[in-house]
Design an enzyme around this catalytic site. Structure first.
Site, short mmCIF file in Angstrom:
data_model
loop_
_atom_site.label_atom_id
_atom_site.label_comp_id
_atom_site.label_asym_id
_atom_site.label_seq_id
_atom_site.Cartn_x
_atom_site.Cartn_y
_atom_site.Cartn_z
CE1 TYR A 130 -2.70 -3.35 0.30
CE2 TYR A 130 -4.27 -1.59 -0.09
CZ TYR A 130 -3.95 -2.94 -0.11
OH TYR A 130 -4.87 -3.85 -0.55
CE LYS A 183 3.34 -16.20 -5.92
NZ LYS A 183 2.63 -17.33 -6.57
CG ASP A 216 -0.41 -19.00 -6.21
OD1 ASP A 216 0.00 -19.11 -5.05
OD2 ASP A 216 0.27 -19.34 -7.20
CG ASP A 240 -8.08 -5.06 0.15
OD1 ASP A 240 -9.25 -5.17 0.58
OD2 ASP A 240 -7.71 -4.12 -0.57
CG ASP A 244 -13.53 -7.65 -1.37
OD1 ASP A 244 -13.57 -7.27 -0.19
OD2 ASP A 244 -13.71 -6.89 -2.34
P1 ATP Z 1 -15.32 1.25 -4.64
O1 ATP Z 1 -14.79 1.94 -5.86
O2 ATP Z 1 -15.74 2.20 -3.59
O3 ATP Z 1 -14.42 0.14 -4.12
P2 ATP Z 1 -16.84 -0.78 -6.06
O4 ATP Z 1 -18.27 -0.81 -6.54
O5 ATP Z 1 -15.76 -0.85 -7.05
O6 ATP Z 1 -16.69 0.49 -5.10
P3 ATP Z 1 -17.47 -2.51 -3.90
O7 ATP Z 1 -18.18 -1.38 -3.27
O8 ATP Z 1 -16.57 -3.30 -3.04
O9 ATP Z 1 -16.60 -2.03 -5.10
O10 ATP Z 1 -18.61 -3.41 -4.50
C1 ATP Z 1 -18.49 -4.40 -5.49
C2 ATP Z 1 -19.90 -4.87 -5.83
O11 ATP Z 1 -20.44 -5.64 -4.73
C3 ATP Z 1 -20.86 -3.70 -6.01
O12 ATP Z 1 -20.94 -3.36 -7.35
C4 ATP Z 1 -22.18 -4.22 -5.49
O13 ATP Z 1 -22.91 -4.79 -6.53
C5 ATP Z 1 -21.79 -5.29 -4.49
N1 ATP Z 1 -21.93 -4.80 -3.10
C6 ATP Z 1 -20.98 -4.21 -2.34
N2 ATP Z 1 -21.46 -3.87 -1.15
C7 ATP Z 1 -22.75 -4.24 -1.12
C8 ATP Z 1 -23.80 -4.14 -0.15
N3 ATP Z 1 -23.61 -3.58 1.06
N4 ATP Z 1 -25.03 -4.62 -0.49
C9 ATP Z 1 -25.23 -5.19 -1.67
N5 ATP Z 1 -24.29 -5.32 -2.63
C10 ATP Z 1 -23.07 -4.85 -2.37
#
Ligand code: ATP
Length: 353
Positions: A130, A183, A216, A240, A244
């Protein structure tokens, strides 16, 4: 306990509104005497003060006992000289919140493509790849020529040891199993140091089983059989990404709560981002932030030795599980309710429990 509430960007204001209601209800039911102070950061602060976060806000946050930070549009904030500071990084760095704990578990009644599991990713939060936080000043990502970029990764024994300790302490409250994700086959020095530090700290916890996986291969293992994991400790970027994945495997990123903890301060924050694609539609799942708020109360209760906070935290999680079992949820986990209606359903169940 005084908690600063910052709604954030995208879906933040909608989901944080539910959290504020949940905290107020928990305060009443468990006599917590919570004081919630509402502040702004991110786009709203940039518009008003010319900075996404201000020094005055940091002082207020430091003077409180904890922070609930809503999701931020970090991708929009590119130039710190224009006040576009990543608020998430700002608080993690300024408050030295080195341990990012990201639990993920499946719930009955939430469709998931994997077996039932219950694990926690413990992610180092202050260094690694980061570039905006791993050197004293400036940024450790450089454009050498228009076509050559270098991004530096910092790994220190001190940070490895303290995240390892956080993971082993957590594992002692769970199933006493720590998996180190790394890694080290390629990043031999940095991740070699990380593994070594984890084993050294692990030696102080003889009851805890330790194993390790290359990052991986870990992706395949966690998709194939997430139930074999309990506490996973890893460096910043791997944690991170992995968290996810584990949140989504549990049913939705909208269930991914997290706590950023340091020695004497903690910040609750959803594991996901600001999800601008679903903002202002009343469809975002507030549970990721609700879980994070429960984690913050639990952290405070343990730090101060006040049982009521731990009880409130458990009651919030229990109420959430009941709502999920009853299908009173947002669409991402199979329900038909909007964000506001989930908040109302939560309050109805929680206050009559
Ligand atoms: P950022 O640029 O802020 O990281 P992002 O849309 O690229 O935003 P995330 O916010 O992590 O990335 O979300 C990825 C996808 O997961 C979103 O497009 C949404 O569809 C889904 N998502 C994320 N959070 C939620 C939530 N609280 N409820 C429902 N769906 C969600």
């Amino acid at each position: 306990m005084k908690i600063i509430i910052i709604p954030g960007d995208g879906i933040g204001p909608e989901t944080m509104a539910v959290v504020a209601q949940v905290l107020d209800a928990a305060s009443t039911r468990f006599h917590l005497n919570l004081e919630l102070e509402h502040e702004i950061a991110g786009h709203e602060s940039l518009k008003k003060y010319g900075r996404t976060v201000t020094p005055a806000l940091l002082e207020k946050v430091k003077a409180a006992d904890g922070l609930m930070l809503g999701p931020m549009s970090t991708y929009d904030f590119k130039d710190e000289s224009k006040g576009e500071i990543n608020p998430s990084k700002f608080f993690r760095k300024e408050l030295d919140l080195f341990a990012n704990i990201r639990p993920a578990r499946t719930y009955p009644n939430v469709p998931s493509c994997v077996n039932a599991f219950d694990l926690a990713v413990v992610r180092e939060n202050t260094e690694g790849f980061y570039a905006d936080r791993n050197i004293e000043s400036g940024n450790s990502e450089m454009l050498i020529t228009p076509d050559v970029a270098i991004s530096l990764r910092r790994i220190t024994r001190h940070c490895c040891e303290r995240i390892a300790k956080a993971a082993f302490e957590l594992a002692m409250t769970r199933k006493k199993h720590v998996t180190i994700v790394h890694k080290a086959n390629v990043l031999k020095i940095g991740d070699g140091m990380f593994i070594d530090a984890c084993h050294r700290i692990g030696a102080q916890y003889p009851e805890v089983k330790i194993d390790d996986f290359i990052v991986d291969a870990m992706m395949a293992h966690v998709v194939r059989a997430p139930e074999r994991f309990d506490t996973i400790v890893t460096t910043n970027m791997f944690g991170d990404i992995l968290s996810d994945l584990t949140a989504e495997l549990s049913g939705s990123l909208g269930l991914g709560g997290s706590l950023n903890a340091g020695e004497c301060y903690a910040m609750g924050q959803a594991a996901h981002g600001s999800a601008p694609d679903i903002a202002n539609q009343d469809i975002a799942n507030p549970f990721s932030l609700v879980v994070s708020a429960a984690m913050l109360l639990n952290w405070y209760g343990q730090k101060e030795g006040v049982l009521a906070f731990t009880q409130a935290s458990k009651a919030i999680e229990h109420c959430m599980s009941e709502l999920i079992a009853a299908g009173e949820t947002t669409g991402d986990i199979g329900g038909k309710l909007g964000t506001k209606a989930v908040g109302a359903a939560f309050l109805k169940r929680f206050t009559t429990a």
